[in-house]
Scaffold this motif. Structure first.
Motif, PDB file in Angstrom:
ATOM      1  N   ALA A  64       0.878  -1.317   0.037  1.00  0.00           N
ATOM      2  CA  ALA A  64      -0.169  -0.075   0.051  1.00  0.00           C
ATOM      3  C   ALA A  64       0.917   1.426  -0.192  1.00  0.00           C
ATOM      4  O   ALA A  64       1.913   1.105   0.331  1.00  0.00           O
ATOM      5  N   LYS A  65       0.234   2.546  -0.216  1.00  0.00           N
ATOM      6  CA  LYS A  65       1.006   3.746  -0.034  1.00  0.00           C
ATOM      7  C   LYS A  65       0.195   4.618   0.916  1.00  0.00           C
ATOM      8  O   LYS A  65      -0.936   4.778   0.937  1.00  0.00           O
ATOM      9  N   VAL A  66       0.913   5.462   1.410  1.00  0.00           N
ATOM     10  CA  VAL A  66       0.797   6.185   2.656  1.00  0.00           C
ATOM     11  C   VAL A  66       0.118   7.379   1.943  1.00  0.00           C
ATOM     12  O   VAL A  66       0.592   8.131   1.093  1.00  0.00           O
ATOM     13  N   THR A  67      -1.176   7.697   2.219  1.00  0.00           N
ATOM     14  CA  THR A  67      -1.795   8.822   1.881  1.00  0.00           C
ATOM     15  C   THR A  67      -2.342   9.978   2.700  1.00  0.00           C
ATOM     16  O   THR A  67      -2.217  11.049   2.344  1.00  0.00           O
ATOM     17  N   GLU A  68      -2.301   9.837   3.819  1.00  0.00           N
ATOM     18  CA  GLU A  68      -2.615  10.658   5.063  1.00  0.00           C
ATOM     19  C   GLU A  68      -1.851  10.108   6.309  1.00  0.00           C
ATOM     20  O   GLU A  68      -1.645   8.884   6.632  1.00  0.00           O
ATOM     21  N   LYS A  69      -1.412  11.218   7.328  1.00  0.00           N
ATOM     22  CA  LYS A  69      -0.702  11.079   8.457  1.00  0.00           C
ATOM     23  C   LYS A  69      -1.340  12.174   9.476  1.00  0.00           C
ATOM     24  O   LYS A  69      -1.346  13.316   8.928  1.00  0.00           O
ATOM     25  N   SER A  70      -1.642  11.526  10.444  1.00  0.00           N
ATOM     26  CA  SER A  70      -2.029  12.438  11.628  1.00  0.00           C
ATOM     27  C   SER A  70      -1.701  11.881  13.033  1.00  0.00           C
ATOM     28  O   SER A  70      -1.364  10.842  13.004  1.00  0.00           O
ATOM     29  N   ASP A  71      -2.085  12.657  14.137  1.00  0.00           N
ATOM     30  CA  ASP A  71      -1.928  12.071  15.505  1.00  0.00           C
ATOM     31  C   ASP A  71      -2.975  10.876  15.584  1.00  0.00           C
ATOM     32  O   ASP A  71      -2.600  10.032  16.505  1.00  0.00           O
ATOM     33  N   ALA A  72      -3.851  10.663  14.837  1.00  0.00           N
ATOM     34  CA  ALA A  72      -4.806   9.760  15.182  1.00  0.00           C
ATOM     35  C   ALA A  72      -4.542   8.552  14.438  1.00  0.00           C
ATOM     36  O   ALA A  72      -5.055   7.394  14.577  1.00  0.00           O
ATOM     37  N   GLY A  73      -3.677   8.582  13.516  1.00  0.00           N
ATOM     38  CA  GLY A  73      -3.098   7.270  12.833  1.00  0.00           C
ATOM     39  C   GLY A  73      -2.642   7.569  11.449  1.00  0.00           C
ATOM     40  O   GLY A  73      -2.163   8.637  10.908  1.00  0.00           O
ATOM     41  N   THR A  74      -2.836   6.930  10.438  1.00  0.00           N
ATOM     42  CA  THR A  74      -2.242   6.810   8.907  1.00  0.00           C
ATOM     43  C   THR A  74      -3.483   6.117   8.188  1.00  0.00           C
ATOM     44  O   THR A  74      -3.964   4.983   8.594  1.00  0.00           O
ATOM     45  N   ARG A  75      -3.386   6.616   7.100  1.00  0.00           N
ATOM     46  CA  ARG A  75      -4.218   6.048   6.105  1.00  0.00           C
ATOM     47  C   ARG A  75      -3.607   5.578   4.788  1.00  0.00           C
ATOM     48  O   ARG A  75      -2.583   6.246   4.131  1.00  0.00           O
ATOM     49  N   LEU A  76      -3.840   4.421   4.248  1.00  0.00           N
ATOM     50  CA  LEU A  76      -3.348   3.912   3.292  1.00  0.00           C
ATOM     51  C   LEU A  76      -4.241   3.531   2.001  1.00  0.00           C
ATOM     52  O   LEU A  76      -5.437   3.503   2.277  1.00  0.00           O
ATOM     53  N   VAL A  77      -3.729   3.371   0.918  1.00  0.00           N
ATOM     54  CA  VAL A  77      -4.432   3.069  -0.255  1.00  0.00           C
ATOM     55  C   VAL A  77      -3.572   1.646  -0.871  1.00  0.00           C
ATOM     56  O   VAL A  77      -2.606   1.694  -1.439  1.00  0.00           O
ATOM     57  N   SER A  78      -4.447   0.763  -0.936  1.00  0.00           N
ATOM     58  CA  SER A  78      -3.935  -0.739  -1.186  1.00  0.00           C
ATOM     59  C   SER A  78      -3.397  -0.684  -2.895  1.00  0.00           C
ATOM     60  O   SER A  78      -4.104   0.030  -3.579  1.00  0.00           O
ATOM     61  N   VAL A  79      -2.051  -1.219  -3.143  1.00  0.00           N
ATOM     62  CA  VAL A  79      -1.835  -0.959  -4.820  1.00  0.00           C
ATOM     63  C   VAL A  79      -2.834  -1.767  -5.324  1.00  0.00           C
ATOM     64  O   VAL A  79      -2.968  -1.608  -6.714  1.00  0.00           O
ATOM     65  N   VAL A  80      -3.343  -2.990  -4.590  1.00  0.00           N
ATOM     66  CA  VAL A  80      -4.183  -3.931  -5.135  1.00  0.00           C
ATOM     67  C   VAL A  80      -5.584  -3.474  -5.165  1.00  0.00           C
ATOM     68  O   VAL A  80      -6.101  -3.389  -3.753  1.00  0.00           O
ATOM     69  N   ASP A  81      -6.296  -3.389  -5.848  1.00  0.00           N
ATOM     70  CA  ASP A  81      -8.114  -2.860  -5.641  1.00  0.00           C
ATOM     71  C   ASP A  81      -8.161  -1.484  -5.211  1.00  0.00           C
ATOM     72  O   ASP A  81      -9.312  -1.071  -5.210  1.00  0.00           O
ATOM     73  N   GLY A  82      -7.165  -0.732  -4.780  1.00  0.00           N
ATOM     74  CA  GLY A  82      -7.407   0.536  -4.390  1.00  0.00           C
ATOM     75  C   GLY A  82      -8.314   0.698  -3.226  1.00  0.00           C
ATOM     76  O   GLY A  82      -8.719   1.677  -2.936  1.00  0.00           O
ATOM     77  N   PHE A  83      -8.383  -0.219  -2.257  1.00  0.00           N
ATOM     78  CA  PHE A  83      -9.313  -0.127  -1.085  1.00  0.00           C
ATOM     79  C   PHE A  83      -8.457   0.710  -0.156  1.00  0.00           C
ATOM     80  O   PHE A  83      -7.345   0.689  -0.028  1.00  0.00           O
ATOM     81  N   VAL A  84      -9.261   1.381   0.808  1.00  0.00           N
ATOM     82  CA  VAL A  84      -8.613   2.137   1.871  1.00  0.00           C
ATOM     83  C   VAL A  84      -8.518   1.628   3.090  1.00  0.00           C
ATOM     84  O   VAL A  84      -9.404   0.894   3.571  1.00  0.00           O
ATOM     85  N   ILE A  85      -7.230   1.662   3.661  1.00  0.00           N
ATOM     86  CA  ILE A  85      -6.925   1.023   4.879  1.00  0.00           C
ATOM     87  C   ILE A  85      -6.800   2.285   5.948  1.00  0.00           C
ATOM     88  O   ILE A  85      -5.864   3.043   5.710  1.00  0.00           O
ATOM     89  N   ASP A  86      -7.478   2.391   7.225  1.00  0.00           N
ATOM     90  CA  ASP A  86      -7.566   3.120   7.995  1.00  0.00           C
ATOM     91  C   ASP A  86      -7.025   2.749   9.433  1.00  0.00           C
ATOM     92  O   ASP A  86      -7.408   1.566   9.721  1.00  0.00           O
ATOM     93  N   SER A  87      -5.553   2.844   9.688  1.00  0.00           N
ATOM     94  CA  SER A  87      -5.045   2.363  10.738  1.00  0.00           C
ATOM     95  C   SER A  87      -4.802   3.314  11.889  1.00  0.00           C
ATOM     96  O   SER A  87      -4.641   4.494  11.765  1.00  0.00           O
ATOM     97  N   GLU A  88      -4.951   3.081  13.105  1.00  0.00           N
ATOM     98  CA  GLU A  88      -4.467   3.753  14.184  1.00  0.00           C
ATOM     99  C   GLU A  88      -2.961   4.162  14.537  1.00  0.00           C
ATOM    100  O   GLU A  88      -2.633   4.826  15.377  1.00  0.00           O
ATOM    101  N   GLN A  89      -2.133   3.252  13.992  1.00  0.00           N
ATOM    102  CA  GLN A  89      -0.810   3.306  13.971  1.00  0.00           C
ATOM    103  C   GLN A  89      -0.263   4.306  13.203  1.00  0.00           C
ATOM    104  O   GLN A  89      -0.458   4.854  12.230  1.00  0.00           O
TER     105      GLN A  89
END
Length: 385
Positions: free
Chosen positions: A263-288
């Motif tokens: 995946a690629k990093v698309t957003e960063k904040s104190d609340a965590g990180t948002r990623l977009v998968s290289v496959v299918d483009g689904f969004v991953i929202d992580s608290e890490q």
């Protein structure tokens, strides 16, 4: 303030969390070369008294070489090894306060169980009365009293393993070295013996160091695990930390089953990180949070048991949801593992496992079903590589 371990630890006393606590075994910048081949590369490691410690890795990673250097069967090319504060340089194996139990057991075929256990004690010229008492104690600890007069060929594999263990413990070494000790046992007996080893180590309050390639074995018996690769330490932590918080793609992939999503990093904040998968483009929202920069490629590691699976399709705009097509199903009795295809390539699959709680399931998920895979914000780990 000391870092608290992830997950359970078997003891209240966790010296590795206290930087002021002296190590019982210490490798300092140890390198071992065989000709041009570097088996162990500038390795430093601290192991503490009364710890059950595991060296884990694939063939050729250097774990057995490290143990053999501690036992005195190999000499470091450079660096130092200490045991209970003593530099072991120049001390032959038979004078080191350690004992090694080999995978082959190396029992004397012409001696019965009692004499096999007593052999090392006689070599040390221990008084006969003390030998008898020590052998009796070892027979009790390893539950071999009724087999004392039998010879090795009259014993099962598990019984021979216990004789070898009793003989190794009889001299009461400061540290017991276990080189793939359960490799010759069948699965069920191996699992039973793992718990026997743990109970024995706790009762004797002795330091155990085990070398194994079996991840499940290391996770079961050890207080801490050192994962090795190409002669180097990759991660040293408790079993739960190794499993839940691997520090690299290598460790995540080596320990247990895992889904590694590029995946690629698309957003960063104190609340965590948002990623977009290289496959299918689904969004991953992580608290890490991650050190990776925006646009940088990372790997999202998530264990199959943390992935939920249901028939249907994902909701529009929802994160941490993936559309899949059931590709393969493995029914393992206690659990089922479903592989779902999530991209165009046959290798683009995500695994989900779940416990088979009831004997009968209505409308079970089956091959070629459209499914939605989902997971929580804290389910996975972002890894840079």
């Amino acid at each position: 303030m000391a870092k608290k371990s992830i997950g359970p630890v078997r003891r209240e006393f966790v010296p590795w969390e206290n930087s002021d606590h002296p190590p019982f075994i210490e490798f300092r910048n140890v390198t071992k070369k065989f000709g041009e081949f570097v088996a162990v590369r500038n390795l430093s490691l601290k192991i503490y008294e009364k710890e059950f410690f595991a060296l884990l890795g694939g063939s050729g990673c250097g774990k057995t070489t490290l143990m053999r250097m501690l036992a005195g069967f190999e000499t470091p090319t450079s660096g130092q090894i200490f045991l209970d504060g003593q530099d072991l340089a120049g001390i032959p194996p038979y004078r080191r306060p350690s004992n090694m139990m080999f995978q082959s057991y190396a029992l004397f075929p012409h001696m019965n169980v009692e004499k096999n256990i007593a052999f090392g004690l006689k070599q040390d010229s221990m008084p006969a009365q003390d030998i008898e008492a020590r052998v009796s104690e070892m027979l009790r600890l390893t539950k071999l009293e009724q087999f004392a007069q039998r010879k090795p060929h009259q014993l099962s594999g598990g019984q021979r393993q216990r004789v070898a263990l009793a003989r190794s413990l009889a001299k009461r070494p400061k540290v017991l070295l276990l080189d793939e000790p359960l490799g010759a046992l069948d699965r069920k007996l191996r699992e039973e013996t793992q718990f026997e080893l743990m109970n024995l180590q706790e009762e004797l309050e002795m330091t155990f160091l085990i070398v194994t390639h079996d991840q499940e074995e290391a996770m079961t018996v050890a207080d801490r695990i050192a994962v090795m690769d190409k002669g180097e330490l990759v991660q040293v932590a408790t079993p739960a930390e190794i499993y839940e918080a691997p520090n690299s793609k290598f460790v995540a992939d080596f320990i247990g089953d895992v889904n590694l999503i590029e995946a690629k990093v698309t957003e960063k904040s104190d609340a965590g990180t948002r990623l977009v998968s290289v496959v299918d483009g689904f969004v991953i929202d992580s608290e890490q949070e991650t050190e990776a920069g925006l646009g940088e490629t990372v790997w999202y590691a998530i264990r199959p048991e943390k992935v939920r699976i249901a028939q249907g399709r994902r909701e529009e705009g929802q994160v941490n949801q993936i559309d899949g097509l059931v590709w393969d199903i493995a029914y393992l009795g206690d659990v089922s593992c479903i592989h779902s295809k999530v991209g165009e390539d046959d290798h683009d699959t995500i695994r989900a496992t779940f416990a088979n709680i009831s004997r009968m399931v209505e409308n079970p998920i089956t091959w070629d079903d459209e499914v939605v895979l989902s997971f929580d914000r804290d389910a996975g780990v972002i890894l840079k590589g």
